[in-house]
Structure formats: C-alpha cells, structure tokens
Design an enzyme around this catalytic site. Structure first.
Site, PDB file in Angstrom:
ATOM      1  N   SER A 117      -9.519   2.149   3.122  1.00 65.13           N
ATOM      2  CA  SER A 117      -8.574   2.866   2.282  1.00 65.13           C
ATOM      3  C   SER A 117      -7.543   1.971   1.598  1.00 65.13           C
ATOM      4  CB  SER A 117      -7.817   3.907   3.130  1.00 65.13           C
ATOM      5  OG  SER A 117      -7.029   3.270   4.123  1.00 65.13           O
TER       6      SER A 117
ATOM      7  N   SER B 203     -10.000   0.007   7.323  1.00 66.80           N
ATOM      8  CA  SER B 203      -9.404   0.144   5.992  1.00 66.80           C
ATOM      9  C   SER B 203      -8.819  -1.114   5.384  1.00 66.80           C
ATOM     10  CB  SER B 203      -8.339   1.239   6.010  1.00 66.80           C
ATOM     11  OG  SER B 203      -8.940   2.506   6.096  1.00 66.80           O
TER      12      SER B 203
ATOM     13  N   LYS C 177       0.841  -1.193   0.000  1.00 61.90           N
ATOM     14  CA  LYS C 177       0.000   0.000   0.000  1.00 61.90           C
ATOM     15  C   LYS C 177       0.875   1.241   0.000  1.00 61.90           C
ATOM     16  CE  LYS C 177      -3.789   2.175   2.617  1.00 61.90           C
ATOM     17  NZ  LYS C 177      -4.699   2.048   3.779  1.00 61.90           N
TER      18      LYS C 177
END
Length: 474
Positions: free
Chosen positions: A161, A185, A85
């Site tokens: 996210s 997330s 990420k």
C-alpha cells in the site's frame, strides 16, 4: 561521491546528498528544487502525490542550508527531500488515508512519531504521497485519488500500500520516504519499483495513533539504496511513549556493520516457502542473486522453513481490523469504500472471538517455528514477490485466481504475523523491463543483519546504480 553516481541532484541518494552538502558541492535548496522539478516532470504520469507544499519545502531547505553553512546540522536527514505516506499524521497537512470518509477540515495539528523525528533531523518535507483506502491492499489506487503508476512503466502498478512512497522515491521525486507495512506494504512496492525497503522488527519504529491492523503493522523506510535505508532508520527508530508496544531506542547506528558482508553467514534459500509459485523470470533472477551470495562466502542451503500458507488466518486478523476502521465512520460508511475492501469486510464480518483467537494461535505458532528456524539459519532469502508489476488499473494480474491482493503476495504477510525484520532489494529486471525483488528475513531484532546482507548483495551486484530514475516516462 562515487564515479558511477548520477549527476542530476534528483537522482542522488540521501547519503550522496549529505556528502555533497558537507563538501559544499551543492545546497539543500538546489536538491529540493531538483526534486520539485522532478515532481512537475513525472507526477502527471505517476500520480504519486496527494499534496505538494513547495513554499514550505523551500523554506525548510533554506533553513537547512544555513545550518550546513554554520556547521550546525541537526541529524542524518538534514536537508534531504522527503515524502510522507498519507497514513501518517503530519501537522499542518491533512491525512486523508485515501478515503472519501475522511474530512479534510481536520484539525491537523499532530505529527506521527516518524514525521516528528524527520522534522527534528532537518529533513525537507515535500508533501504527502498516495495510499489505497486505509492502506488495505497491495496496489495503490483509491476512489479519492485514482491509481499510482510505476516509474519503470507508468501503465503498471507501483504496488501497495506504500505505492506513492515507492513511486516518488523511484522517480527521483524525493530521496526517501516512510511507509507502513502490515502485510507487505513497503516490500511489495519496493519489489515492483526496483527500490529498497525495510519492514523493521515490530516496535522499532513507533506508531501513533495505533494502527487498526494492530501488531501486524510496522512503519519502515523506503529508499533507493540500502545505506539510505540504514540512515533513515537512524532517524525514525526509537522509543515513543505514545506507542504502548514501542521497543527501547536502539544502541548505535543502523549503519554499524553495514559493510561487513555475508561471509560465513548461514542462509536458507526458499524459492516458494513451500507453497508459492513464481514467474519463471522472477525465479531465475532470484536464483542468480543467491549465487552472488554464495560467491561472497555465505553458506546457502535450499530449504523451506516448513510452515503452511497462513493466508486464511491472516485474513481474519486483517479484515476484522479493516472492519474496525470503517465502522468508526458510522452507519452507511461501508457503502462508500473501495468495493474490494467492502467485500473483504463483509466476508469476514461474522468472524467470532474464537476465530480471532485461533488466528492469533496460528500466528504464535508461526513465530515459535521461525524462532527455532533461525537457531540454524541466520537469514531466510526468498523472492519478495512471485510476479512483477501488472496493469495499474487491475487488482491482480490477468487470469489470476483471485483479485484479493494476498493471493499474489504469498511471501510477505507471514513475516508480519511473526513481526520479523524483512527487507526487499532489487535483484534484476525482466525482459519486459520490470524489476524483481529479493527478500531477506532474519530473527526478531536482527535488523542490522538484514541490512548487512542486503548491502553485501547490492554492492556485489551493482544494483545500487540500476535505478528506476533512469527509466523513461511512459
């Protein structure tokens, strides 16, 4: 490998890849080439990657293949195609955090703890994947990189996210990824994409630099199976002196006890936590999953844990943290960020120290309440999300009461406030072909119990072979 496992190397789990490497059926180079080919095939629709480093990935895979030939592998991740990420520092690659405020020039010379451990284990790093700006919301879209789609239907959101992580893993563009979860997330996108994610007990996976969202923020694995989640935890969990709140390195593997089942475990099933409201198909799929747990010998009561929705106190903690992030970029920075992020920061810009302490008190009270609750129940089971994925260009489902992401994620953020382990596993697909997630929550440090129960459900339901990589591109 199991007879029902897929044959395309891009669709194999990390466990299946490692088994194949050991048997000499294929090599890390072949698996990496398959993942890179899948990126070429699918990422135009999905927009999950902000960076792909083909040359570095192939070189890493070649080194891994040599270690497998020599019998000198480095760890559970050796040769596994992996994505990071774009929140985690990664030496040699920019970490842009989905924001135009971040200067690509760097320098980029440090690995976050989880990235360093992946390198040490021999994992093949393919690239960086998308996040909304500073990982602030439950969808993955940003001014800088656009919106990330769902492998099951690219016109819908992958969630956030950690949407780039879930979309890439779900589409076979890498076997596993590491995401962050400060309010849901990793679990939100896992639910939306039919993948598996664990928000570990706070501090098990160290964070450096510290998150501006403070002790709400966890790092955790995102995979296609529960076994892979346990394997990835073995790689990334453990003490790091750069994280002031890191827990000691766990004793033993997270795969230990994974197949022990749920017979005799006391499970509280709460369909709404006492304040949510579910799409009827979501509720039906989750109730069917609970029946599977009963059939496996779990003792299940339908009961709420008994707390009110802490959303307003969460917002105080959340948006004061977000304000801290943006203010670091100087005067005028707020005018350049995601309009929703700006609106939230402005709404809570007058929060006082007393407001923050009140929110912290609510958080502590919630932690006490859940600690007592888990004296009676080993696990709490809920829907991960009350809804399924919606249009990737929207911030909420059509007609929803608010565009603010927390209004449609009521079952995730409370357990960031309490720092408990919580996992999402797929538990079915709606008539429209969109996945539904089942959430398991346990007391702090009981991560193995969460994984054990998730694996028992996965194994009994067969969901480990209903993989989003089988979905058609839109």
């Amino acid at each position: 490998m199991t007879e029902t496992a897929p044959t395309d190397l891009a669709e194999l789990s990390a466990a299946e890849l490692v088994e194949g490497y050991a048997a000499g059926d294929f090599t890390p180079v072949e698996a990496t080439e398959a993942a890179l080919a899948r990126i070429e095939e699918r990422d135009g629709d999905l927009n999950a990657f902000v960076l792909v480093d083909r040359d570095s990935a192939i070189a890493s895979a070649q080194a891994s293949a040599a270690r497998w030939r020599a019998g000198e592998t480095l760890g559970a991740g050796d040769g596994v195609p992996t994505n990071i990420k774009d929140i985690f520092l990664t030496a040699g690659w920019p970490t842009l955090r989905g924001s135009n405020l971040v200067d690509e020039a760097g320098p980029w010379d440090t690995d976050a703890p989880c990235v360093g451990r992946l390198r040490e284990s021999g994992a093949v790093l393919l690239g960086k994947v998308t996040t909304p700006e500073f990982a602030w919301k439950g969808t993955t879209d940003s001014i800088r990189f656009g919106a990330t789609g769902n492998p099951w239907d690219p016109s819908t959101t992958a969630g956030g996210s950690s949407g780039g992580s879930s979309a890439s893993v779900g589409a076979g563009m890498g076997a596993w990824s590491v995401g962050t979860d400060a309010g849901g997330s990793v679990r939100i996108p896992a639910s939306f994409t039919g993948t598996v994610a664990l928000k570990p007990t706070y501090g098990l996976v160290p964070m450096y630099p510290a998150s501006p969202f403070g002790t709400l923020a966890h790092a955790g694995p995102m995979t296609r199976t529960v076994t892979d989640t346990a394997m990835l935890m073995d790689v990334i969990a453990g003490f790091d002196p750069r994280d002031w709140s890191a827990l000691p390195t766990p004793n033993g593997s997270f795969t230990r006890g994974l197949e022990d089942g749920v017979e005799g475990l006391r499970i509280a099933y709460s369909p709404t936590l006492g304040y949510g409201e579910n799409d009827p198909e979501v509720e039906q799929q989750v109730r069917q999953a609970v029946e599977v747990l009963k059939s496996l010998g779990a003792v299940v009561d339908e009961v709420d844990p008994g707390f009110a929705d802490p959303i307003e106190h969460f917002h105080v903690l959340w948006f004061t943290g977000a304000n801290k992030v943006v203010s670091a970029y100087g005067a005028g920075a707020l005018d350049k960020v995601d309009p929703g992020l700006r609106a939230g920061i402005e709404e809570y810009s007058d929060a006082t120290a007393m407001d923050f302490l009140d929110a912290t008190q609510t958080r502590m009270d919630l932690g006490v309440q859940m600690g007592i609750f888990h004296q009676e129940y080993d696990l709490l089971v809920t829907p991960t999300m009350p809804i399924t994925a919606f249009d990737r260009n929207r911030q909420a489902p059509p007609g929803w009461k608010s565009d603010l992401w927390t209004t449609w994620t009521p079952y995730t953020y409370p357990f960031n406030m309490t720092q408990q382990p919580a996992a999402s596993v797929p538990c079915g697909v709606t008539a429209e072909g969109l996945p539904v997630g089942l959430q398991f929550v346990a007391a702090r440090t009981q991560d193995r119990m969460v994984l054990q129960a998730a694996r028992a459900y996965e194994k009994a339901s067969g969901e480990q072979y209903i993989r989003p990589v089988a979905a058609k591109a839109g």
